[in-house]
Design a protein around this motif. Structure first.
Motif, PDB file in Angstrom:
ATOM      1  N   PRO A 119      92.950  38.097 115.471  1.00 45.15           N
ATOM      2  CA  PRO A 119      92.948  38.324 116.864  1.00 45.15           C
ATOM      3  C   PRO A 119      92.750  39.760 117.431  1.00 45.15           C
ATOM      4  CG  PRO A 119      94.734  36.978 116.081  1.00 45.15           C
ATOM      5  CD  PRO A 119      94.211  37.419 115.128  1.00 45.15           C
ATOM      6  N   SER A 120      93.236  40.832 116.901  1.00 45.18           N
ATOM      7  CA  SER A 120      93.006  42.189 117.439  1.00 45.18           C
ATOM      8  C   SER A 120      91.622  42.407 117.374  1.00 45.18           C
ATOM      9  CB  SER A 120      94.182  43.182 116.624  1.00 45.18           C
ATOM     10  OG  SER A 120      93.362  43.079 115.186  1.00 45.18           O
ATOM     11  N   LYS A 121      90.570  41.679 116.613  1.00 48.34           N
ATOM     12  CA  LYS A 121      89.431  42.153 116.436  1.00 48.34           C
ATOM     13  C   LYS A 121      88.397  41.461 117.372  1.00 48.34           C
ATOM     14  CE  LYS A 121      89.313  44.653 112.491  1.00 48.34           C
ATOM     15  NZ  LYS A 121      88.987  45.981 112.714  1.00 48.34           N
ATOM     16  N   ILE A 122      89.215  40.437 118.124  1.00 47.55           N
ATOM     17  CA  ILE A 122      88.396  39.718 119.090  1.00 47.55           C
ATOM     18  C   ILE A 122      88.424  39.997 120.239  1.00 47.55           C
ATOM     19  CG2 ILE A 122      87.957  37.375 120.006  1.00 47.55           C
ATOM     20  CD1 ILE A 122      88.970  36.489 117.079  1.00 47.55           C
ATOM     21  N   LYS A 123      87.341  40.388 120.985  1.00 44.58           N
ATOM     22  CA  LYS A 123      87.495  40.634 122.476  1.00 44.58           C
ATOM     23  C   LYS A 123      86.632  39.752 123.397  1.00 44.58           C
ATOM     24  CE  LYS A 123      89.316  44.636 121.505  1.00 44.58           C
ATOM     25  NZ  LYS A 123      90.789  44.617 121.282  1.00 44.58           N
ATOM     26  N   ASP A 124      86.957  39.821 124.830  1.00 47.50           N
ATOM     27  CA  ASP A 124      86.638  38.954 125.643  1.00 47.50           C
ATOM     28  C   ASP A 124      85.790  39.264 127.005  1.00 47.50           C
ATOM     29  OD1 ASP A 124      85.881  36.439 126.952  1.00 47.50           O
ATOM     30  OD2 ASP A 124      88.102  35.747 127.085  1.00 47.50           O
ATOM     31  N   GLY A 125      84.944  38.767 127.441  1.00 40.63           N
ATOM     32  CA  GLY A 125      84.433  39.153 129.075  1.00 40.63           C
ATOM     33  C   GLY A 125      85.491  38.621 129.788  1.00 40.63           C
ATOM     34  N   LYS A 126      84.921  38.306 130.934  1.00 38.64           N
ATOM     35  CA  LYS A 126      85.814  37.695 132.180  1.00 38.64           C
ATOM     36  C   LYS A 126      85.021  36.479 132.735  1.00 38.64           C
ATOM     37  CE  LYS A 126      88.312  38.990 136.159  1.00 38.64           C
ATOM     38  NZ  LYS A 126      88.696  40.137 137.096  1.00 38.64           N
ATOM     39  N   PHE A 127      85.714  35.114 132.341  1.00 44.49           N
ATOM     40  CA  PHE A 127      84.931  33.884 132.499  1.00 44.49           C
ATOM     41  C   PHE A 127      84.613  33.724 133.946  1.00 44.49           C
ATOM     42  CE2 PHE A 127      84.488  29.548 133.362  1.00 44.49           C
ATOM     43  CZ  PHE A 127      83.892  28.906 132.156  1.00 44.49           C
ATOM     44  N   GLY A 128      83.559  33.382 134.340  1.00 46.80           N
ATOM     45  CA  GLY A 128      83.311  33.174 135.638  1.00 46.80           C
ATOM     46  C   GLY A 128      82.916  34.378 136.469  1.00 46.80           C
ATOM     47  N   ALA A 129      83.062  35.583 135.990  1.00 45.48           N
ATOM     48  CA  ALA A 129      82.877  36.573 136.831  1.00 45.48           C
ATOM     49  C   ALA A 129      81.222  37.063 136.570  1.00 45.48           C
ATOM     50  CB  ALA A 129      83.636  37.920 136.293  1.00 45.48           C
TER      51      ALA A 129
END
Length: 159
Positions: A119-129
């Motif tokens: 999980p520390s290797k996984i990043k995310d954008g901002k849903f709906g933004a």
């Protein structure tokens, strides 16, 4: 469910002037969800994404290693526009799953990815933004993954 996978040297997501997340070498994955996607589609896409061999091995031989093998970063960005149809010159997005349902399935995808990988290797954008996605494609290498199309119940009963 569809993923546009890009092998990257670096990638980041910003919203306005705010840095949401960034990664070094790894994968940037644009995720599209269509109206009939389920957890089966999530499982398929996670499995394919983590086993996709698009990195070279230590001897320089191409297409040998996966992101998981190399312990690299993954940046996922939700992108409903992947499920578009053109009506003349104007895109129509009625095939994309809408709102809360899409957000819930995207969250399921992210959780499943974290369960199957670090999980520390996984990043995310901002849903709906409204995001700016900065991608430094390495190669360039871009691969499209899509879960198998399922027949609707009506079509299964007719078969």
């Amino acid at each position: 469910m569809k993923g546009i996978v890009q092998r990257v040297s670096a990638a980041k997501v910003t919203v306005g002037d705010e840095l949401v997340s960034s990664i070094g070498r790894g994968l940037c994955v644009l995720i599209g969800i269509t109206h009939n996607d389920t957890e089966e589609d999530v499982e398929y896409l996670v499995r394919k994404l983590l086993s996709l061999r698009i990195f070279e091995d230590t001897s320089g031989k191409r297409w040998q290693k996966s992101v998981k093998d190399e312990k690299l970063d993954i940046l996922c960005v939700s992108q409903f526009t992947l499920y578009h149809r053109l009506k003349g010159n104007k895109p129509d997005f009625h095939m994309a799953m809408q709102g809360e349902s899409a957000q819930n399935l995207y969250s399921t995808f992210m959780q499943r990815l974290g369960k199957e990988y670090d999980p520390s290797k996984i990043k995310d954008g901002k849903f709906g933004a409204y995001m700016q996605v900065h991608i430094q494609n390495d190669g360039p290498v871009t691969i499209e993954l899509e879960s198998p199309v399922k027949k609707s119940k009506e079509n299964k009963e007719e078969s």
